[in-house]
Scaffold this active site. Structure first.
Site, PDB file in Angstrom:
ATOM      1  N   ASP A  12       0.392  -0.957   0.047  1.00 30.90           N
ATOM      2  CA  ASP A  12       0.144  -0.047   0.128  1.00 30.90           C
ATOM      3  C   ASP A  12       0.273   1.129   0.290  1.00 30.90           C
ATOM      4  O   ASP A  12       1.683   0.842   0.036  1.00 30.90           O
ATOM      5  CB  ASP A  12      -0.781  -0.060   1.457  1.00 30.90           C
ATOM      6  CG  ASP A  12      -1.779   0.966   1.294  1.00 30.90           C
ATOM      7  OD1 ASP A  12      -1.618   1.966   0.433  1.00 30.90           O
ATOM      8  OD2 ASP A  12      -1.673   2.063   2.499  1.00 30.90           O
ATOM      9  N   ASP A  14       0.028   4.976   1.004  1.00 28.29           N
ATOM     10  CA  ASP A  14      -0.421   6.190   1.476  1.00 28.29           C
ATOM     11  C   ASP A  14      -0.555   4.820   2.971  1.00 28.29           C
ATOM     12  O   ASP A  14      -1.574   4.592   3.403  1.00 28.29           O
ATOM     13  CB  ASP A  14      -1.550   6.950   1.743  1.00 28.29           C
ATOM     14  CG  ASP A  14      -2.225   7.426   0.360  1.00 28.29           C
ATOM     15  OD1 ASP A  14      -0.815   8.247  -0.187  1.00 28.29           O
ATOM     16  OD2 ASP A  14      -3.365   7.343  -0.525  1.00 28.29           O
ATOM     17  N   GLY A  49      -7.451   4.253   3.525  1.00 25.99           N
ATOM     18  CA  GLY A  49      -7.803   2.353   2.335  1.00 25.99           C
ATOM     19  C   GLY A  49      -8.701   3.197   1.687  1.00 25.99           C
ATOM     20  O   GLY A  49      -8.714   2.213   0.597  1.00 25.99           O
ATOM     21  N   ARG A  52     -11.796   6.993  -3.132  1.00 26.97           N
ATOM     22  CA  ARG A  52     -12.175   8.753  -3.197  1.00 26.97           C
ATOM     23  C   ARG A  52     -13.508   8.714  -3.208  1.00 26.97           C
ATOM     24  O   ARG A  52     -14.624   9.370  -1.918  1.00 26.97           O
ATOM     25  CB  ARG A  52     -11.893   9.331  -4.348  1.00 26.97           C
ATOM     26  CG  ARG A  52     -12.399  10.774  -3.961  1.00 26.97           C
ATOM     27  CD  ARG A  52     -10.990  11.804  -5.475  1.00 26.97           C
ATOM     28  NE  ARG A  52     -10.154  11.208  -5.833  1.00 26.97           N
ATOM     29  CZ  ARG A  52      -8.920  11.260  -7.054  1.00 26.97           C
ATOM     30  NH1 ARG A  52      -9.764  12.272  -8.386  1.00 26.97           N
ATOM     31  NH2 ARG A  52      -7.886  10.915  -7.214  1.00 26.97           N
ATOM     32  N   SER A 121      -5.045   4.717  -4.740  1.00 29.70           N
ATOM     33  CA  SER A 121      -4.801   6.112  -5.230  1.00 29.70           C
ATOM     34  C   SER A 121      -5.004   6.031  -6.343  1.00 29.70           C
ATOM     35  O   SER A 121      -3.389   6.164  -7.065  1.00 29.70           O
ATOM     36  CB  SER A 121      -4.666   6.726  -4.001  1.00 29.70           C
ATOM     37  OG  SER A 121      -3.932   8.059  -4.580  1.00 29.70           O
ATOM     38  N   ASP A 175      -1.983   0.051   5.924  1.00 33.28           N
ATOM     39  CA  ASP A 175      -1.669   0.607   8.067  1.00 33.28           C
ATOM     40  C   ASP A 175      -3.478   0.987   8.751  1.00 33.28           C
ATOM     41  O   ASP A 175      -3.549   1.270   9.020  1.00 33.28           O
ATOM     42  CB  ASP A 175      -1.006   1.820   7.051  1.00 33.28           C
ATOM     43  CG  ASP A 175      -1.856   2.358   6.917  1.00 33.28           C
ATOM     44  OD1 ASP A 175      -2.261   2.020   5.633  1.00 33.28           O
ATOM     45  OD2 ASP A 175      -2.288   3.931   6.809  1.00 33.28           O
TER      46      ASP A 175
HETATM   47  C1  BG6 Z   1      -6.079   4.697  -0.041  1.00 30.79           C
HETATM   48  C2  BG6 Z   1      -6.558   6.068   0.502  1.00 30.79           C
HETATM   49  O1  BG6 Z   1      -4.675   5.351  -0.324  1.00 30.79           O
HETATM   50  O2  BG6 Z   1      -6.199   5.990  -1.304  1.00 30.79           O
HETATM   51  C3  BG6 Z   1      -7.325   6.931   0.754  1.00 30.79           C
HETATM   52  O3  BG6 Z   1      -5.460   5.829   2.261  1.00 30.79           O
HETATM   53  C4  BG6 Z   1      -7.286   8.060  -0.235  1.00 30.79           C
HETATM   54  O4  BG6 Z   1      -7.325   8.011   2.495  1.00 30.79           O
HETATM   55  C5  BG6 Z   1      -8.057   6.500  -1.944  1.00 30.79           C
HETATM   56  O5  BG6 Z   1      -8.992   7.700  -0.231  1.00 30.79           O
HETATM   57  C6  BG6 Z   1      -7.778   6.770  -3.146  1.00 30.79           C
HETATM   58  O6  BG6 Z   1      -7.413   8.340  -3.242  1.00 30.79           O
HETATM   59  P1  BG6 Z   1      -6.708   8.997  -4.405  1.00 30.79           P
HETATM   60  O7  BG6 Z   1      -6.345   9.328  -3.889  1.00 30.79           O
HETATM   61  O8  BG6 Z   1      -7.898   8.404  -5.983  1.00 30.79           O
HETATM   62  O9  BG6 Z   1      -8.780  10.221  -4.176  1.00 30.79           O
HETATM   63 MG    MG Z   2      -3.390   2.618   3.546  1.00 29.97          MG
END
Ligand code: BG6
Ligand code: MG
Length: 220
Positions: A12, A14, A49, A52, A121, A175
């Site tokens: 992962d 973030d 995790g 969005r 993300s 995490d």
């Molecule tokens: C995850 C984060 O890795 O990605 C989340 O832990 C986040 O908090 C998700 O909402 C989506 O991310 P993004 O950057 O596509 O909005």
């Molecule tokens: Mg994470």
């Protein structure tokens, strides 16, 4: 399962490779304030995790606002959050890689383990670029192509596929509770970093404790 089963790591981003979870939190908090949902630690934790749009739904629901916005308005709120987030992460440099993670990745690579990124993300490539880790992974799951986000196992199953490994030979590093559940449901070994990850097969308090040796000791 033992340490010898591991042939690759699905990692992962973030909160594991960089402390960007706090920036996601800050950016969402601005949206929560706007829609009138009280920001609590519990809500912040539940968003880790999570994709969005699913995060936005959780924020709206927490304040009882799930029926107050059209799809178009929701997309605009999510876009605003992303603009906030991109502003906050602009200053990231390789110094923001979480303690020990560069070393862990280097060691795993040197020892021939496969490495894939399993981040929900859509900003993953941007963040890796800031951290100068763009070339570290043999592949990355594209979250835009997932049918279901974490805690569904799809993302970790795809990471195993990218590495050409059977899930039983993959260890996922997370995490977030949603991520640990995703790894477990994929039939992989789950490595949890941080608090409140009761279902992880192996737990570390923070990334500085994560080394191949420490993992071998814990897994046997
Ligand atoms: C995850 C984060 O890795 O990605 C989340 O832990 C986040 O908090 C998700 O909402 C989506 O991310 P993004 O950057 O596509 O909005
Ligand atoms: Mg994470």
């Amino acid at each position: 399962m033992t340490f010898a089963d591991i042939q690759g790591f699905a990692i992962d981003l973030d909160g594991v490779i960089a402390d960007t979870a706090k920036f996601h939190g800050q950016a969402w908090r601005q949206v929560a304030d706007k829609v009138g949902t009280e920001w609590t630690e519990e809500l912040a934790d539940s968003l880790r995790g999570v994709s969005r749009m699913d995060s936005l739904e959780l924020i709206l629901k927490a304040g009882g606002h799930e029926n107050d916005y059209t799809q178009e308005e929701k997309e605009k709120l999510a876009e605003e959050k992303n603009d906030n987030y991109l502003e906050l992460v602009k200053t990231l440099t390789p110094n923001d890689i979480l303690p020990g993670m560069k070393k862990f990745l280097d060691e795993a690579k040197a020892k021939g383990y496969h490495l894939a990124l399993a981040s929900a993300s859509k900003n993953g490539p941007t963040i890796l670029k800031y951290l100068q880790l763009g070339d570290y992974f043999e592949g990355r799951v594209d979250p835009a192509k997932l049918k279901k986000g974490k805690p569904d196992p799809e993302i970790y199953l795809q990471a195993a596929e990218i590495m050409n490994l059977d899930p039983v030979h993959v260890a996922g590093i997370e995490d977030a509770q949603s991520g640990v559940e995703s790894i477990n449901r994929a039939g992989e070994i789950s490595i949890g970093i941080g608090k409140n990850l009761k279902d992880a097969d192996v737990k570390f308090n923070d990334t500085s404790e994560l080394t191949l040796d420490a993992l071998a000791k814990k897994l046997g």
